[in-house]
Design a protein around this motif. Structure first.
Motif, PDB file in Angstrom:
ATOM      1  N   PRO A  34      -9.523  -1.675 -12.860  1.00 24.43           N
ATOM      2  CA  PRO A  34      -9.542  -3.095 -12.461  1.00 24.43           C
ATOM      3  C   PRO A  34      -8.388  -3.405 -11.512  1.00 24.43           C
ATOM      4  N   GLN A  35      -8.682  -4.238 -10.547  1.00 24.99           N
ATOM      5  CA  GLN A  35      -7.673  -4.654  -9.568  1.00 24.99           C
ATOM      6  C   GLN A  35      -6.789  -5.706 -10.210  1.00 24.99           C
ATOM      7  N   THR A  36      -5.514  -5.444 -10.335  1.00 19.92           N
ATOM      8  CA  THR A  36      -4.582  -6.418 -10.896  1.00 19.92           C
ATOM      9  C   THR A  36      -3.730  -6.980  -9.789  1.00 19.92           C
ATOM     10  N   SER A  37      -3.523  -8.263  -9.845  1.00 17.93           N
ATOM     11  CA  SER A  37      -2.678  -8.879  -8.832  1.00 17.93           C
ATOM     12  C   SER A  37      -1.221  -8.592  -9.172  1.00 17.93           C
ATOM     13  N   PRO A  38      -0.382  -8.427  -8.162  1.00 19.62           N
ATOM     14  CA  PRO A  38       1.033  -8.133  -8.446  1.00 19.62           C
ATOM     15  C   PRO A  38       1.704  -9.320  -9.124  1.00 19.62           C
ATOM     16  N   LYS A  39       2.535  -9.029 -10.090  1.00 18.24           N
ATOM     17  CA  LYS A  39       3.235 -10.082 -10.832  1.00 18.24           C
ATOM     18  C   LYS A  39       4.344 -10.669  -9.967  1.00 18.24           C
TER      19      LYS A  39
END
Length: 121
Positions: A34-39
């Motif tokens: 899954p593509q996670t957005s950068p924190k």
């Protein structure tokens, strides 16, 4: 049945092979990580009170001035005088003529012994 050949980058693809390739790419995309957005290191929607006080008055989430009115108590006669926080002139006590604050480039500097509190609306 549709038997026409498709030409893609000089390679012949039959419609059946083309649909198999399209389906396999969809399956690969489904099962890939899954593509996670950068924190973000800082929460921009919920800044702390300390961060909000340090930011410029026009760049806060809700614009608010840095200046305020305050009540200053004279150390000699205990009379209360209302003064602007960024006063540009010397403020003297009305009864005993003691200097309560002197101007600086920004906020006024209180003399020693004077106590103050912010005025509430």
């Amino acid at each position: 049945m549709f038997r026409q050949l498709l030409f893609f980058n000089n390679i012949n693809f039959s419609p059946r092979l083309f649909t198999l390739l399209a389906l396999s790419s969809q399956i690969l995309f489904k099962f890939s990580l899954p593509q996670t957005s950068p924190k973000m290191p800082v929460d921009l929607l919920h800044p702390t009170a300390d961060q909000e006080a340090r930011t410029h008055k026009l760049k806060r989430l809700v614009q608010s001035p840095n200046s305020f009115f305050m009540d200053i108590k004279c150390p000699g006669c205990f009379q209360i005088t209302t003064v602007f926080s960024h006063a540009q002139t010397v403020v003297l006590c009305g009864s005993c003529n003691v200097m309560l604050c002197q101007p600086t480039g920004g906020r006024a500097r209180l003399t020693e012994g004077c106590s103050y509190r912010k005025k509430v609306d």
